[in-house]
Scaffold this motif. Structure first.
Motif, short mmCIF file in Angstrom:
data_model
loop_
_atom_site.label_atom_id
_atom_site.label_comp_id
_atom_site.label_asym_id
_atom_site.label_seq_id
_atom_site.Cartn_x
_atom_site.Cartn_y
_atom_site.Cartn_z
N ALA A 1 1.03 -1.26 0.12
CA ALA A 1 0.05 -0.09 -0.07
C ALA A 1 0.91 1.17 -0.12
O ALA A 1 0.41 2.23 -0.73
N LEU A 2 2.07 1.22 0.51
CA LEU A 2 2.74 2.46 0.67
C LEU A 2 3.44 2.67 -1.04
O LEU A 2 3.39 3.78 -1.20
N GLY A 3 3.66 1.57 -1.65
CA GLY A 3 4.00 1.64 -2.87
C GLY A 3 3.02 2.33 -3.74
O GLY A 3 3.36 3.17 -4.53
N LEU A 4 1.90 1.98 -3.43
CA LEU A 4 0.99 2.18 -4.33
C LEU A 4 0.44 3.67 -3.88
O LEU A 4 0.01 4.79 -4.73
N ALA A 5 0.51 4.07 -2.56
CA ALA A 5 0.08 5.43 -2.28
C ALA A 5 1.00 6.56 -2.45
O ALA A 5 0.60 7.59 -2.73
N PRO B 1 10.40 1.84 5.28
CA PRO B 1 9.66 2.31 6.61
C PRO B 1 10.50 2.38 7.70
O PRO B 1 11.18 1.40 7.83
N SER B 2 10.49 3.22 8.57
CA SER B 2 11.31 3.11 9.88
C SER B 2 10.41 3.32 11.17
O SER B 2 10.79 2.79 12.09
N ARG B 3 9.16 3.66 11.01
CA ARG B 3 8.11 3.71 11.98
C ARG B 3 6.67 3.94 11.67
O ARG B 3 6.43 4.46 10.46
N PHE B 4 5.87 3.59 12.37
CA PHE B 4 4.55 3.64 12.05
C PHE B 4 3.86 4.50 13.39
O PHE B 4 4.45 4.40 14.42
N SER B 5 2.97 5.42 13.05
CA SER B 5 2.16 6.10 14.13
C SER B 5 0.74 6.42 13.80
O SER B 5 0.28 5.74 12.56
N ALA B 6 -0.03 6.72 14.59
CA ALA B 6 -1.39 6.97 14.43
C ALA B 6 -1.74 8.33 14.61
O ALA B 6 -1.34 8.94 15.51
N GLY C 1 -6.53 8.62 14.38
CA GLY C 1 -7.30 7.49 14.16
C GLY C 1 -6.91 6.69 12.90
O GLY C 1 -7.39 5.81 12.51
N LYS C 2 -5.72 7.28 12.04
CA LYS C 2 -5.23 6.72 10.73
C LYS C 2 -3.99 6.19 11.02
O LYS C 2 -3.41 6.87 11.80
N LEU C 3 -3.41 5.15 10.29
CA LEU C 3 -2.20 4.61 10.35
C LEU C 3 -1.34 5.46 9.58
O LEU C 3 -1.79 5.57 8.03
N VAL C 4 -0.18 5.99 9.85
CA VAL C 4 0.83 6.75 9.21
C VAL C 4 2.16 5.91 9.21
O VAL C 4 2.50 5.58 10.21
N ALA C 5 2.91 5.91 7.94
CA ALA C 5 4.13 5.20 7.91
C ALA C 5 5.08 6.39 7.58
O ALA C 5 4.79 7.37 6.75
N THR C 6 6.13 6.40 8.41
CA THR C 6 7.33 7.37 8.13
C THR C 6 8.62 6.56 7.85
O THR C 6 8.82 5.51 8.39
N GLY C 7 9.29 6.99 6.70
CA GLY C 7 10.65 6.47 6.54
C GLY C 7 11.21 7.08 5.53
O GLY C 7 10.98 8.31 5.42
N THR C 8 12.21 6.65 4.81
CA THR C 8 13.23 7.34 4.11
C THR C 8 12.81 6.85 2.46
O THR C 8 12.80 5.73 2.05
N LEU C 9 12.82 7.93 1.74
CA LEU C 9 12.44 7.91 0.46
C LEU C 9 13.64 8.22 -0.54
O LEU C 9 14.27 9.19 -0.17
N THR D 1 13.09 12.12 4.48
CA THR D 1 12.43 11.31 5.44
C THR D 1 10.93 11.98 4.96
O THR D 1 10.50 13.14 4.86
N VAL D 2 9.77 10.90 4.69
CA VAL D 2 8.60 11.30 4.37
C VAL D 2 7.76 10.56 5.26
O VAL D 2 7.97 9.69 5.67
N SER D 3 6.24 11.33 5.33
CA SER D 3 5.26 10.21 5.88
C SER D 3 4.24 9.91 5.06
O SER D 3 3.80 10.95 4.27
N ALA D 4 3.55 8.87 5.06
CA ALA D 4 2.40 8.72 4.11
C ALA D 4 1.37 7.70 4.93
O ALA D 4 1.81 7.11 5.58
N PRO D 5 0.14 8.08 4.32
CA PRO D 5 -0.97 7.13 4.69
C PRO D 5 -0.65 5.95 4.76
O PRO D 5 -0.29 5.52 3.60
N ALA D 6 -0.80 4.88 5.49
CA ALA D 6 -0.77 3.31 5.13
C ALA D 6 -2.07 2.83 5.27
O ALA D 6 -2.78 2.94 6.43
N ALA D 7 -2.48 2.22 4.30
CA ALA D 7 -3.92 1.33 4.20
C ALA D 7 -3.59 -0.11 4.41
O ALA D 7 -2.73 -0.66 3.86
#
Length: 187
Positions: A17-21, A69-74, A77-85, A103-109
């Motif tokens: 999902a991160l790749g598609l998002a 991805p390096s970490r995930f957070s809420a 109420g939504k899941l967000v992935a933070t990592g290195t692009l 370093t970017v953050s993206a919604p993770a489904a």
């Protein structure tokens, strides 16, 4: 489906999902890079990211890279992935214009795959109904529901089948995924 299979499915789905998002992201805005986080361990999976941008000549350039991805957070109420692009910008003539490490953050489904509704195995069957003889060998019936847009019955049956599963909240899912990342980083 065991907890291990479900957990593996969640991790793979999040990475996909991160790749598609991020495919539709505009990497031209990411060209001025900021200091990057520490490089991720090789055991942590990365997702391919591609995109296009308008180069200096007005042509269509391309971006190809990876998101790790390096970490995930809420958040709300939504899941967000933070990592290195990381990746390379190439102009319409095929020349590399620059590289991106940001370093970017993206919604993770978390997409649900399929739901097994019924798995029924009948042994051989012999019926004699007033002179009508029916012989049936072994039958294996599997009914699987596929959820998604427009799949009303699949959505309904998957929801019913998962009533007692207990869907984790975004915060609990983020904690679980962070634990998985930590374990993968130790490999």
């Amino acid at each position: 489906m065991t907890h291990r299979q479900r957990l593996s499915m969640i991790v793979l789905t999040v990475v996909a999902a991160l790749g598609l998002a991020t495919v539709g992201a505009n990497p031209a805005g990411a060209a001025p890079s900021t200091p990057a986080a520490a490089p991720a361990a090789a055991a942590i999976p990365s997702a391919p990211v591609t995109g296009t941008f308008t180069d200096a000549t007005g042509g269509t350039g391309s971006f190809a890279g990876n998101f790790t991805p390096s970490r995930f957070s809420a958040q709300n109420g939504k899941l967000v992935a933070t990592g290195t692009l990381t990746g390379t910008l190439t102009d319409s003539a095929g020349n590399a214009v620059g590289t991106v490490t940001k370093t970017v953050s993206a919604p993770a489904a978390v997409a649900q795959a399929t739901c097994r509704i019924l798995d029924l195995t009948l042994g051989p069957l012999h019926l004699d109904l007033l002179g009508l003889v029916v012989d049936l060998n072994q039958v294996h019936l599997t009914i699987t529901a596929v959820p998604g847009a427009g799949n009303l019955l699949g959505n309904l049956l998957c929801a019913i089948a998962g009533l007692l599963d207990g869907t984790p909240a975004a915060g609990a899912l983020a904690a679980l995924l962070n634990a998985l990342l930590a374990l993968l980083g130790q490999l």
